[in-house]
Write an enzyme that holds these catalytic residues in place. Sequence first.
Site, short mmCIF file in Angstrom:
data_model
loop_
_atom_site.label_atom_id
_atom_site.label_comp_id
_atom_site.label_asym_id
_atom_site.label_seq_id
_atom_site.Cartn_x
_atom_site.Cartn_y
_atom_site.Cartn_z
N ASP A 365 70.43 76.99 35.39
CA ASP A 365 69.21 77.65 35.05
C ASP A 365 67.94 77.53 36.01
OD1 ASP A 365 70.47 79.60 33.68
OD2 ASP A 365 70.08 78.91 31.80
N TYR A 453 69.19 85.38 27.55
CA TYR A 453 69.08 84.13 26.85
C TYR A 453 67.54 83.65 26.93
CZ TYR A 453 71.29 80.96 23.87
OH TYR A 453 71.86 80.25 22.73
#
Length: 722
Positions: A365, A453
């Site tokens: 990420d 998320y």
Amino acid sequence: MEPRSLLRLLFLLLAALVLLLIHSTRSYLHDLPNSSSTLRPVLNSRPRPTITTTVSSQSSHESDVPHHPLDPLTIQEINTARSIILSYHPFSSSPSSLIIHSLVLQEPDKPVVLSWHPGLPLPPRHASTIIRFLNSSYSLTIDFSTKNITSNPLPSSGYPTMTIEDMNSACWAPLSDSNFNATILGRGVRLSDLACLPISSGWFGPQDEHRRLIKVQCYSAEGTANFYMRPIEGLTVLLDLDTKQVVHISDVSPDIPIPKSSGTEYRFDSLSLKDNHKTKPLNPISLEQPAGPSFEIENGHVVRWAGWEFHLKPDPRAGVVVSAVRVTDPETGEKRRVMYKGFTSELFVPYMDPTDAWYFKTYMDAGEYGFGLQAMPLVPLNDCPRNAKYMDGVFAAADGRPYVRQNMVCLFESYGGDIGWRHSESPITGMGIREARPKVTLVARMAASVANYDYIVDWEFQTDGLIRVKAGLSGILMVKGTPYVNMNQVPKNEEMYGTLLSENVVGVIHDHYITFHLDMDVDGSENSFVKVKLEREETDQKESPRVSYLKATRHVAKSEKEAQVKLNLYQPSELHVVNPSKLTRVGNPVGYKLVPAGTAATLMDPQDPPQLRAAFTNNQLWVTPYNKSEEWAGGVFVYQSKGEDTLAVWSDRDRSIENKDIVLWYTLGFHHVPCQEDFPIMPTVYSSFDLKPVNFFEYNPILKSPPNLEKDLPICNAAASA
Ligand SMILES: *[C@@H]1O[C@H](CO)[C@@H](O)[C@H](O)[C@H]1NC(C)=O
Ligand SMILES: *[C@@H]1O[C@H](CO)[C@@H](O)[C@H](O)[C@H]1NC(C)=O
Ligand SMILES: *[C@@H]1O[C@H](CO)[C@@H](O)[C@H](O)[C@H]1NC(C)=O
Ligand SMILES: *[C@@H]1O[C@H](CO)[C@@H](O)[C@H](O)[C@H]1NC(C)=O
Ligand SMILES: *[C@@H]1O[C@H](CO)[C@@H](O)[C@H](O)[C@H]1NC(C)=O
């Protein structure tokens, strides 16, 4: 899950950014407070989002100037860097082909920062930029004083972090392919209800090289804001990220129904709350500080509180960076160095489903999506308490123009009712002693929404010299469509890869790893890493009725391989960073120890391509000698990387680390087997690790802290009447 969330968020962000860029006549952008509700990723409403720019509560930042060598690039500096880049050959020949993937401060060398102090002129400012131009990557350094550009070597594989524009355009590109439209319509989804996510495709072999690739998967947003719960399962579009051409469409499970929208809502204003009174709601609660906070933020970035001093800044890749951390010795008043730099270096989120539509979901990420780029404005009173102060991020968009991410970081004093220390004497001593001190801490917080998320990262400073780094996981699961609506339909041997959460919805098992770069400088840069091994020692039967006891033995790690740590409850060690040339009054080396809390280790095969790329998670702890260019545990170019430039590769050089400037790398891990409580949105799961003084102070540093007294506290009528 996370990467996907990231993707979605990025998608939204991109849409917002693009619109802002188009519509704003100003030289900077403000982010929107209500991005999740105002930006709907539904395709037919292009340009869908109605974006209202809001004026920052504090400042537009247009006249900001740097005050500290580590201060991030200002709006003016970003504009200057952009014009230097645009006039640089070869970019000047085709400025519209230039894509800026990163434009940040290049920090001065560490000795320069350490020898600087307020009052001295700032060292020369440099920017570091990563650019794509006509399919080639460039890593450049810009000298603001000379306007000179120098070129840096490039990694052997991989591509730069995606831009928001990359992610946004990837979501739309499949619509230019009539086969794609036909497939979506064939699934019974209106094109106007489509919501798509750009999913980094990883690297699984030579077929994934020599061009930037991305996978796009889509959902139906019909009847819900939580489209993540309505996957068009098994449909994956492989896209060339540069040409935006559809390379391949894979549709492996056309018969899997799209899960229903009912029950997926999570927005308070849209939930039906008629039945919400089965438990009594809580009374309002907040922490009041009638005399104001005890911390100060000097010139935007230097924070002082309870003897702590540190530099805090948002970063597009790392999220937040905490630097130049010093703590005041309560006895001598001296400001003592603890850590030069700490930040989230990389994340790794592998999903545990090896089938066609899922195997590639192995997100990184920070390096693929930009952990800071995904950090949305924090929600006052809920993300951060009422007494919080906020810090904005100033970043560069893909065209090099600056924009402001408002309220990206918050800073607040926290009092959760915990105890700093205590002791009471029992009546048998007749002394009647009752001493206790409240525990108040200072928290610096950010929250990144990487598509579905959400990650919360806290740097929490305690008055006793401890730093707790905490990660919270929330947001929305990445789920898989299934034909089953009840477990009683699932054949016994069928592999689900997860948990049935709702009718036709499987929450797929996955891991989260967050790797922190911790450049510890305990009372100076020259430190050693000491494993204090705790082992059973057998007694000589003649000397003691006891058979065994626990013995602590210190082992100083000479080189990197001796400091690669896999945690093991039955072979425990304390993990100390000490300054061997500075001893306490009684002769112990001063130190800090890294104290893991709940964590998880990867169970994947080390040769599995995603695990090769994320080999920095192979150990929970690594220690390397300081090297300014070793900051990103997965490498500088993580996108489609092959794992040639990871922390694991660097550490295998086995360089000497004794009595040197050393960096610790700690990986906090989570295994996530989803459960029904994670539907339709997950209650936050937290874990953390501590950096705790060990023989650093001569005695308890909060010995002399005062207790709370009723007379000093705010009058609270509501509580009094309760
Ligand atoms: C944000 O949401 C609030 C509450 O839903 C609303 O009052 C406000 O107008 C919204 N702001 C924007 C910029 O959409
Ligand atoms: C860039 O690469 C793509 C393939 O990914 C190719 O089609 C295109 O022609 C290239 N453009 C340039 C300017 O080289
Ligand atoms: C700028 O770079 C050029 C070429 O590398 C060099 O000749 C020149 O001296 C540099 N200028 C300054 C002021 O450093
Ligand atoms: C696919 O559908 C979208 C939305 O209706 C439309 O804009 C686009 O032109 C279509 N693509 C093709 C190739 O027909
Ligand atoms: C510093 O790190 C870079 C990248 O890993 C490496 O190429 C270089 O050799 C390192 N320098 C030293 C002295 O280890």
